[in-house]
Design a protein around this motif. Structure first.
Motif, mmCIF file in Angstrom:
data_model
loop_
_atom_site.group_PDB
_atom_site.id
_atom_site.type_symbol
_atom_site.label_atom_id
_atom_site.label_comp_id
_atom_site.label_asym_id
_atom_site.label_seq_id
_atom_site.Cartn_x
_atom_site.Cartn_y
_atom_site.Cartn_z
ATOM 1 N N SER A 125 0.837 -1.201 0.000
ATOM 2 C CA SER A 125 0.000 0.000 0.000
ATOM 3 C C SER A 125 0.881 1.265 0.000
ATOM 4 O O SER A 125 0.608 2.223 -0.741
ATOM 5 C CB SER A 125 -0.918 -0.021 1.224
ATOM 6 N N ILE A 126 1.947 1.256 0.794
ATOM 7 C CA ILE A 126 2.851 2.423 0.813
ATOM 8 C C ILE A 126 3.560 2.544 -0.537
ATOM 9 O O ILE A 126 3.707 3.637 -1.088
ATOM 10 C CB ILE A 126 3.867 2.313 1.982
ATOM 11 N N TYR A 127 3.994 1.397 -1.089
ATOM 12 C CA TYR A 127 4.678 1.406 -2.398
ATOM 13 C C TYR A 127 3.761 2.011 -3.479
ATOM 14 O O TYR A 127 4.209 2.770 -4.343
ATOM 15 C CB TYR A 127 5.077 -0.026 -2.772
ATOM 16 N N GLN A 128 2.490 1.677 -3.411
ATOM 17 C CA GLN A 128 1.548 2.200 -4.409
ATOM 18 C C GLN A 128 1.212 3.672 -4.167
ATOM 19 O O GLN A 128 0.933 4.420 -5.099
ATOM 20 C CB GLN A 128 0.260 1.360 -4.395
ATOM 21 N N GLU A 129 1.262 4.080 -2.925
ATOM 22 C CA GLU A 129 0.823 5.442 -2.577
ATOM 23 C C GLU A 129 1.936 6.482 -2.741
ATOM 24 O O GLU A 129 1.673 7.636 -3.102
ATOM 25 C CB GLU A 129 0.339 5.443 -1.112
ATOM 26 N N VAL A 130 3.190 6.095 -2.460
ATOM 27 C CA VAL A 130 4.312 7.043 -2.521
ATOM 28 C C VAL A 130 5.074 6.811 -3.830
ATOM 29 O O VAL A 130 5.769 5.809 -3.966
ATOM 30 C CB VAL A 130 5.278 6.864 -1.325
ATOM 31 N N PRO A 131 4.987 7.728 -4.800
ATOM 32 C CA PRO A 131 5.718 7.519 -6.057
ATOM 33 C C PRO A 131 7.224 7.421 -5.790
ATOM 34 O O PRO A 131 7.783 8.209 -5.022
ATOM 35 C CB PRO A 131 5.385 8.768 -6.875
ATOM 36 N N SER A 132 7.872 6.441 -6.439
ATOM 37 C CA SER A 132 9.312 6.259 -6.234
ATOM 38 C C SER A 132 9.985 5.992 -7.574
ATOM 39 O O SER A 132 9.320 5.800 -8.585
ATOM 40 C CB SER A 132 9.562 5.099 -5.272
ATOM 41 N N GLY A 133 11.303 5.978 -7.560
ATOM 42 C CA GLY A 133 12.066 5.786 -8.791
ATOM 43 C C GLY A 133 12.394 7.142 -9.412
ATOM 44 O O GLY A 133 11.999 8.187 -8.896
ATOM 45 N N VAL A 134 13.125 7.098 -10.544
ATOM 46 C CA VAL A 134 13.567 8.339 -11.182
ATOM 47 C C VAL A 134 12.634 8.680 -12.333
ATOM 48 O O VAL A 134 12.359 7.852 -13.175
ATOM 49 C CB VAL A 134 15.002 8.194 -11.737
ATOM 50 N N GLY A 135 12.147 9.920 -12.326
ATOM 51 C CA GLY A 135 11.314 10.378 -13.434
ATOM 52 C C GLY A 135 9.821 10.215 -13.184
ATOM 53 O O GLY A 135 9.014 10.561 -14.031
ATOM 54 N N ARG A 136 9.440 9.684 -12.015
ATOM 55 C CA ARG A 136 7.999 9.547 -11.725
ATOM 56 C C ARG A 136 7.464 10.816 -11.089
ATOM 57 O O ARG A 136 8.074 11.384 -10.182
ATOM 58 C CB ARG A 136 7.744 8.354 -10.807
ATOM 59 N N SER A 137 6.308 11.259 -11.565
ATOM 60 C CA SER A 137 5.717 12.491 -11.049
ATOM 61 C C SER A 137 4.914 12.225 -9.794
ATOM 62 O O SER A 137 4.408 11.119 -9.581
ATOM 63 C CB SER A 137 4.786 13.100 -12.096
ATOM 64 N N GLY A 138 4.723 13.281 -9.009
ATOM 65 C CA GLY A 138 3.894 13.201 -7.818
ATOM 66 C C GLY A 138 2.482 13.678 -8.103
ATOM 67 O O GLY A 138 2.137 14.031 -9.235
ATOM 68 N N ARG A 139 1.654 13.720 -7.026
ATOM 69 C CA ARG A 139 0.249 14.096 -7.198
ATOM 70 C C ARG A 139 0.074 15.606 -7.377
ATOM 71 O O ARG A 139 -0.931 16.063 -7.893
ATOM 72 C CB ARG A 139 -0.580 13.597 -6.023
ATOM 73 N N LEU A 140 1.064 16.387 -6.917
ATOM 74 C CA LEU A 140 0.970 17.849 -7.042
ATOM 75 C C LEU A 140 1.904 18.329 -8.145
ATOM 76 O O LEU A 140 3.087 17.985 -8.145
ATOM 77 C CB LEU A 140 1.395 18.523 -5.739
ATOM 78 N N LYS A 141 1.390 19.104 -9.062
ATOM 79 C CA LYS A 141 2.248 19.711 -10.087
ATOM 80 C C LYS A 141 2.064 21.216 -9.961
ATOM 81 O O LYS A 141 1.046 21.760 -10.370
ATOM 82 C CB LYS A 141 1.855 19.205 -11.476
ATOM 83 N N LEU A 142 3.050 21.856 -9.357
ATOM 84 C CA LEU A 142 2.901 23.266 -8.994
ATOM 85 C C LEU A 142 3.693 24.175 -9.914
ATOM 86 O O LEU A 142 4.792 23.827 -10.352
ATOM 87 C CB LEU A 142 3.365 23.481 -7.552
ATOM 88 N N LYS A 143 3.145 25.333 -10.175
ATOM 89 C CA LYS A 143 3.839 26.336 -10.992
ATOM 90 C C LYS A 143 3.679 27.699 -10.345
ATOM 91 O O LYS A 143 2.829 27.902 -9.480
ATOM 92 C CB LYS A 143 3.208 26.393 -12.397
ATOM 93 N N GLY A 144 4.439 28.641 -10.847
ATOM 94 C CA GLY A 144 4.264 30.047 -10.501
ATOM 95 C C GLY A 144 4.168 30.300 -9.014
ATOM 96 O O GLY A 144 4.981 29.828 -8.225
ATOM 97 N N LYS A 145 3.141 31.054 -8.618
ATOM 98 C CA LYS A 145 2.998 31.471 -7.215
ATOM 99 C C LYS A 145 2.788 30.287 -6.276
ATOM 100 O O LYS A 145 3.186 30.335 -5.109
ATOM 101 C CB LYS A 145 1.824 32.446 -7.079
ATOM 102 N N ASP A 146 2.117 29.228 -6.781
ATOM 103 C CA ASP A 146 1.879 28.057 -5.920
ATOM 104 C C ASP A 146 3.190 27.396 -5.534
ATOM 105 O O ASP A 146 3.395 27.013 -4.378
ATOM 106 C CB ASP A 146 0.970 27.048 -6.640
ATOM 107 N N LEU A 147 4.090 27.264 -6.527
ATOM 108 C CA LEU A 147 5.397 26.671 -6.227
ATOM 109 C C LEU A 147 6.203 27.614 -5.330
ATOM 110 O O LEU A 147 6.853 27.177 -4.373
ATOM 111 C CB LEU A 147 6.157 26.363 -7.527
ATOM 112 N N ASP A 148 6.142 28.896 -5.623
ATOM 113 C CA ASP A 148 6.871 29.872 -4.797
ATOM 114 C C ASP A 148 6.400 29.847 -3.344
ATOM 115 O O ASP A 148 7.198 30.026 -2.420
ATOM 116 C CB ASP A 148 6.705 31.295 -5.369
#
Lengths: 468, 135
Positions: A125-148
């Motif tokens: 369950s943890i393996y499926q829930e927490v993205p791992s490895g190189v190049g895998r994206s997470g659930r949040l993709k932030l830009k601009g003010k949100d990332l800042d």
């Protein structure tokens, strides 16, 4: 190559390389190690790297190495050095590419016998829930003010988005954010490299580990931290991901270009630096703080993901996963320390080393088949090591050799026989992180305990390991 | 293949040799990209990226070029299998990188470091460098 003859014995666990060893040393170098562990340490170039650190402008007292020292690039892993803020430097390579790589420990309300029947399901369950490895994206993709806002606010910013509890912040080094962060000092390229990586573990030696407390050494401190024998815990080890890597790359390149202007020459280019009070030094310090905040936000989001996985397996009977503490082990911090009986502001660089102020919890991850530790900062840490201690077991075998000599599939089976469930992205990556590739974490911790810079509280044994 | 992996306790140490300085950069790029991803799906569309790098000297140019390619690889999730230099000097270059998209990487390279890096021409006239990658 160094030998024991080059060292002066200060005590059974402390050794000194005198300033006279090399003409460019500004201060002596000190190494915490047992006599037996020295043989391992001399196998690579880590002590030579420590001597190089002692040549940097504005260094105070000693260049210090912890017992988990091993060869890095420029600055050794397991190294600590403090620089005068007025006359000294700041060095991106001496913090490292994974800015605020660190560890967070969660405690459950459950004991091992309660969790054991569901261990396979929990690991998966943890393996499926927490993205791992190189190049895998997470659930949040932030830009601009949100990332800042994440770069400014650290863990608090993702808690404000609903990924955690206010209480989590009170158990994190620096409360999960550094106030001098400036997103403007972080390049667009660094932001692009990290924008989709919040809540991801990455690869290499990063992991999430479910453990059980197999021994309590200090009952009073353990009780204060709400730790008990056989309690199930979860350790999260990761950092600032691609954003931090790019910030380090950007500023090492900058420092390389401006060093001639400041008349700085170095024994190793990777120690590239600039005066702390220079524009380049100030900008790096602000960008590094923003990256550190990103890393604390990352561990906070992973905490949320682990809680989700835990609830998925145990439902309403699972109780709450509380944060015990969260430490950085690749960072530079502005701190006041007593030097020659005077209080002085210094920039303490800890690369593969952990802050260990008196009575502060310290987390030491070991290898996946041995143990991890909870320590408490010791009284001697301020006087001897700028409030610092070790950060882990420390590698002893190269990754290449580990891949050649250890089969990941066999290792997974061996660990299973020992009651350790493994969920990993690939067998070669698993082989690289085999317990035999690391030093003996018990021996490392014994040294810092004996030195009085951090004291043993609890020993954790892994029961499920999740890796990229 | 004119690069080999040497011993390093925690990271990867790569020794690269080539007949010319320009070729040294191409071979080092191949070393970086093969470490990132050993097998690339050749049926995926070819991608071209431009890289412009200016540095203080030959060694810095090599390291900065590799870090430029590494950043592009991570941001765009692709690896590069070819390079054409449209401008080349000891301290500056313009390059066209040819690559393909990937769904993930075999290994993470956080950065190519300057540690121990020194571009040299040996007695046989070959160019060589040893690089340490932070893994």
């Amino acid at each position: 190559m160094f030998t024991k003859k080059d060292l002066k014995r200060i005590s059974d666990i402390l050794w000194e390389i005198p300033k006279s060893y090399r003409s460019d040393m500004r201060v002596p170098a000190r190494l915490y190690s047992s006599e037996k562990m020295l043989e391992d340490i001399f196998r690579d170039r880590s002590v030579e790297q420590l001597v190089n650190v002692s040549t940097l402008l504005g260094i105070q007292k000693y260049a210090i190495a912890m017992p988990d020292i091993h060869e890095g690039y420029g600055f050794p892993i397991g190294g600590v050095a403090a620089f005068d803020v007025e006359e000294g430097i700041i060095s991106p390579g001496s913090v490292g590419y994974d800015i605020n790589c660190g560890v967070r420990l969660l405690r459950s309300e459950k004991s091992f016998p309660e969790v054991k029947p569901a261990l396979e399901a929990l690991g998966l369950s943890i393996y499926q829930e927490v993205p791992s490895g190189v190049g895998r994206s997470g659930r949040l993709k932030l830009k601009g003010k949100d990332l800042d806002s994440v770069l400014m606010g650290g863990a608090q910013s993702v808690i404000a988005m609903g990924y955690g509890e206010e209480e989590d912040m009170t158990h994190v080094e620096s409360e999960g954010w550094l106030e001098h962060a400036a997103p403007d000092c972080v390049s667009e390229r660094a932001k692009k490299r990290g924008h989709d990586q919040l809540g991801t573990m990455g690869a290499g030696n990063h992991f999430v580990e479910v453990g059980r407390i197999e021994r309590i050494f200090d009952k009073t401190t353990a009780q204060a931290l709400h730790l008990f024998e056989n309690q199930v815990t979860i350790l999260i080890h990761t950092g600032s991901r691609g954003l931090g890597h790019q910030v380090a790359t950007d500023y090492i390149t900058t420092m390389m270009k401006v060093m001639p202007k400041y008349g700085i020459t170095l024994p190793d280019r990777e120690l590239a630096c600039a005066p702390f009070r220079s524009d380049e030094g100030k900008n790096y310090f602000s960008a590094m703080a923003a990256s550190a905040n990103f890393a604390w936000a990352n561990r906070q989001l992973i905490t949320h993901e682990v809680r989700h996985a835990w609830n998925h397996v145990f439902g309403q009977t699972g109780g709450t996963l509380h944060v015990v503490y969260d430490v950085a082990h690749n960072i530079a911090k502005l701190e006041e320390h007593e030097i020659s009986q005077e209080k002085k502001n210094v920039v303490v660089h800890r690369k593969g080393a952990t802050r260990a102020f008196p009575n502060q919890p310290v987390l030491i991850p070991g290898s996946m088949g041995t143990a991890s530790y909870v320590l408490i900062g010791g009284e001697k840490s301020l006087e001897e090591s700028f409030g610092s201690t070790c950060h882990g077991a420390g590698r002893r075998m190269s990754r290449t050799q580990a891949r050649k000599t250890i089969r990941g599939s066999v290792l997974k089976e061996e660990l299973k026989q020992q009651g350790i469930v493994i969920n990993a992205g690939s067998f070669p990556s698993l082989a690289e992180e085999a317990p035999s590739a690391y030093k003996d974490v018990d021996a490392v911790v014994d040294v810092v305990h004996q030195a009085g810079i951090a004291k043993k509280v609890a020993r954790l044994r892994p029961i499920a390991v999740i890796k990229g | 293949m004119s690069y080999e992996i040497l011993k390093h306790t925690a990271d990867i140490r790569l020794h690269v040799t080539a007949n010319s300085y320009k070729y040294l950069l191409s071979e080092a790029l191949a070393g970086v990209c093969n470490t990132l991803k050993e097998h690339v799906d050749k049926s995926s569309p070819e991608i071209v990226r431009n890289a412009i790098v200016e540095s203080a000297d030959r060694t810095a140019l090599l390291v900065d070029f590799l870090n430029e390619a590494l950043a592009l690889a991570h941001i765009n999730k692709e690896v590069y299998i070819g390079v054409i230099f449209t401008h080349f000097s000891d301290t500056a270059l313009r390059a066209q990188l040819t690559g393909r998209g990937v769904s993930g990487f075999d290994r993470d390279i956080k950065a190519v470091t300057y540690h121990e890096a020194e571009v040299l021409q040996n007695e046989e006239g070959k160019w060589e460098v040893t690089l340490v990658f932070d893994i």
